[in-house]
Scaffold this motif. Structure first.
Motif, short mmCIF file in Angstrom:
data_model
loop_
_atom_site.label_atom_id
_atom_site.label_comp_id
_atom_site.label_asym_id
_atom_site.label_seq_id
_atom_site.Cartn_x
_atom_site.Cartn_y
_atom_site.Cartn_z
N ALA A 28 44.17 85.85 48.41
CA ALA A 28 44.73 86.80 49.36
C ALA A 28 45.82 86.14 50.19
O ALA A 28 45.69 85.95 51.40
CB ALA A 28 43.62 87.35 50.26
N PRO A 29 46.93 85.79 49.57
CA PRO A 29 48.01 85.15 50.32
C PRO A 29 48.69 86.16 51.24
O PRO A 29 48.59 87.38 51.04
CB PRO A 29 48.97 84.69 49.22
CG PRO A 29 48.72 85.66 48.10
CD PRO A 29 47.26 85.97 48.14
N GLU A 30 49.41 85.67 52.22
CA GLU A 30 50.22 86.55 53.05
C GLU A 30 51.55 86.80 52.34
O GLU A 30 52.27 85.85 52.01
CB GLU A 30 50.44 85.92 54.42
CG GLU A 30 49.20 85.92 55.29
CD GLU A 30 49.50 85.61 56.74
OE1 GLU A 30 50.70 85.46 57.08
OE2 GLU A 30 48.55 85.52 57.54
N ALA A 251 59.93 89.34 38.42
CA ALA A 251 59.52 87.99 38.84
C ALA A 251 58.61 88.03 40.06
O ALA A 251 57.60 87.32 40.12
CB ALA A 251 60.76 87.13 39.13
N ARG A 252 58.95 88.88 41.04
CA ARG A 252 58.12 88.98 42.23
C ARG A 252 56.77 89.62 41.92
O ARG A 252 55.74 89.23 42.49
CB ARG A 252 58.84 89.77 43.33
CG ARG A 252 60.16 89.15 43.76
CD ARG A 252 60.03 87.68 44.20
NE ARG A 252 59.19 87.53 45.38
CZ ARG A 252 59.63 87.56 46.62
NH1 ARG A 252 60.93 87.73 46.86
NH2 ARG A 252 58.81 87.41 47.64
N TYR A 253 56.77 90.60 41.03
CA TYR A 253 55.51 91.24 40.64
C TYR A 253 54.62 90.24 39.89
O TYR A 253 53.42 90.12 40.18
CB TYR A 253 55.80 92.46 39.77
CG TYR A 253 54.55 93.13 39.23
CD1 TYR A 253 53.82 94.02 40.02
CD2 TYR A 253 54.11 92.89 37.92
CE1 TYR A 253 52.67 94.63 39.53
CE2 TYR A 253 52.97 93.50 37.43
CZ TYR A 253 52.26 94.37 38.23
OH TYR A 253 51.11 94.97 37.73
N ASN A 254 55.19 89.53 38.94
CA ASN A 254 54.40 88.58 38.14
C ASN A 254 53.85 87.43 38.97
O ASN A 254 52.84 86.81 38.60
CB ASN A 254 55.24 88.04 36.99
CG ASN A 254 55.46 89.07 35.89
OD1 ASN A 254 54.71 90.05 35.79
ND2 ASN A 254 56.47 88.87 35.08
N LEU A 256 52.46 87.69 41.83
CA LEU A 256 51.32 88.14 42.63
C LEU A 256 50.00 87.80 41.95
O LEU A 256 49.91 87.79 40.72
CB LEU A 256 51.37 89.66 42.83
CG LEU A 256 52.52 90.22 43.67
CD1 LEU A 256 52.50 91.75 43.61
CD2 LEU A 256 52.43 89.74 45.12
N PRO A 257 48.95 87.55 42.73
CA PRO A 257 47.62 87.40 42.13
C PRO A 257 47.15 88.72 41.53
O PRO A 257 47.64 89.80 41.90
CB PRO A 257 46.74 86.98 43.31
CG PRO A 257 47.46 87.44 44.53
CD PRO A 257 48.92 87.37 44.20
N LEU A 264 48.50 97.28 44.11
CA LEU A 264 49.75 98.04 43.93
C LEU A 264 49.52 99.25 43.03
O LEU A 264 50.05 100.34 43.29
CB LEU A 264 50.83 97.15 43.33
CG LEU A 264 51.42 96.05 44.21
CD1 LEU A 264 52.50 95.28 43.45
CD2 LEU A 264 51.98 96.62 45.51
N LEU A 265 48.74 99.07 41.98
CA LEU A 265 48.44 100.17 41.05
C LEU A 265 47.69 101.28 41.77
O LEU A 265 48.05 102.47 41.70
CB LEU A 265 47.64 99.66 39.86
CG LEU A 265 47.16 100.71 38.86
CD1 LEU A 265 48.33 101.37 38.15
CD2 LEU A 265 46.21 100.09 37.84
#
Length: 362
Positions: A28-30, A251-254, A256-257, A264-265
């Motif tokens: 759970a990063p910021e 790139a930003r989506y990939n 993410l954890p 997001l889904l």
């Protein structure tokens, strides 16, 4: 004895905390993202879906994943939202895929294709029949990943300064119309204009355009189109179930954890349901008010619809012959549409037709 027990318990708790903290931070990063909308804030439903999405993401992550929403024009113009995501200017956008048919006509299938799927069929195609996977394989070529995040339902056919009785009445008309439909109407002599939502009213008022389509009664009333054009036509055959998307920079989506991708889904699903439910709830009253204020409601004639369908089939064939992506998705969606209407005419159409007739009889 009690002191030793306390020290032992405290040591175990500290050790557990030392192990748990990095694990929590990893999952759970910021994260702080920016999302640009293609729509003005005044349109609380189509713009509001992005805010509903952002709020859901924050709530599901205890505010660790925050997505700030910007209206059209605050970062980039509304019709450049996808490009801003593609180029990494922002991480996300909420937009209509068909705004970008000038880049590639295949973008049309993300939102709506003339005489295409209604909103329920869009959902079935995207979520259950491989449409989302097909579209994302195409979107990946443009450095974006997309999730459906809203649907307007079947739209209206737009506002006209003069009556449209036959296909000949369309000849020479300057019309604001989004997406692929402009290419269809060109075959009937229309001069299509790509104008962002917030700029339509002044263009129609000044006579820069002769006609304009947007969404439906609720939004159209807010934008005041009834004050500058008297005739309101239906249906919007080019948007039988216009779907909106959240688009993310790949790139930003990939990066993410997995749990954030799942959030997001699910937040997109929430916004998706919220948008059409709100339009369906608000449109009846808005339509009554528009008619009471003098709006002249008109159906497109069968002659006009048949001419538009013929032009659509011609343009689709021409486009598919030159664009393999368009052809692949067109063939898939058309086959699905045929099966859907086989079912639709049995239960849905029969039920709705009976209920509409019953209402008319009181």
């Amino acid at each position: 004895m009690e002191r030793r027990t306390f020290i032992k318990t405290a040591s175990v708790a500290a050790a557990a905390s030392a192990v748990a903290a990095p694990a929590i931070a990893q999952t759970a990063p910021e994260v702080k993202w920016r999302l640009t909308s293609s729509f003005p804030k005044s349109l609380d439903t189509i713009y509001g879906a992005a805010e509903i999405f952002s709020k859901a993401v924050a709530e599901m992550t205890d505010n660790r994943f925050q997505i700030q929403v910007f209206a059209a024009g605050e970062i980039v113009p509304g019709l450049q939202a996808m490009q801003a995501v593609r180029d990494g200017t922002v991480e996300a956008c909420h937009t209509a895929s068909y705004y970008y048919v000038g880049i590639d006509p295949t973008f049309a299938y993300g939102t709506a294709i003339p005489f295409g799927l209604n909103s329920r069929m869009q959902n079935a195609w995207q979520f259950q029949n491989g449409g989302m996977e097909l579209m994302n394989a195409f979107y990946a070529k443009h450095n974006i990943y997309a999730i459906p995040a809203g649907n307007t339902g079947c739209q209206m056919g737009g506002w006209f300064r003069k009556e449209i009785r036959t296909p000949a009445d369309l000849n020479g008309l300057k019309m604001r119309i989004g997406g692929f439909a402009g290419r269809i109407l060109q075959k009937l002599g229309v001069v299509p204009q790509q104008v962002a939502g917030g700029d339509i009213y002044p263009a129609l008022e000044k006579g820069t355009i002769d006609a304009a389509e947007w969404v439906g009664p609720y939004d159209d009333q807010k934008l005041g189109f009834n004050k500058v054009a008297p005739f309101y036509y239906y249906p919007g055959w080019w948007e039988g179930g216009a779907m909106l998307h959240n688009m993310f920079n790949v790139a930003r989506y990939n990066a993410l954890p997995a749990n954030y991708k799942a959030i997001l889904l699910n937040a997109s699903h929430h916004a998706h349901t919220w948008m059409q439910a709100r339009y369906d709830a608000q449109n009846p009253a808005a339509l009554r008010q528009l008619v009471a204020a003098g709006t002249q409601l008109r159906p497109f004639s069968l002659e006009v619809l048949e001419a538009c369908l013929k032009a659509t089939n011609e343009v689709n064939a021409e486009t598919a012959a030159a664009n393999a992506d368009f052809k692949r998705i067109m063939d898939h969606a058309n086959a699905f549409r045929g099966e859907q209407y086989l079912w639709w005419q049995v239960a849905e159409y029969t039920y709705d037709t009976f209920m509409i007739r019953s209402r008319a009889r009181g």
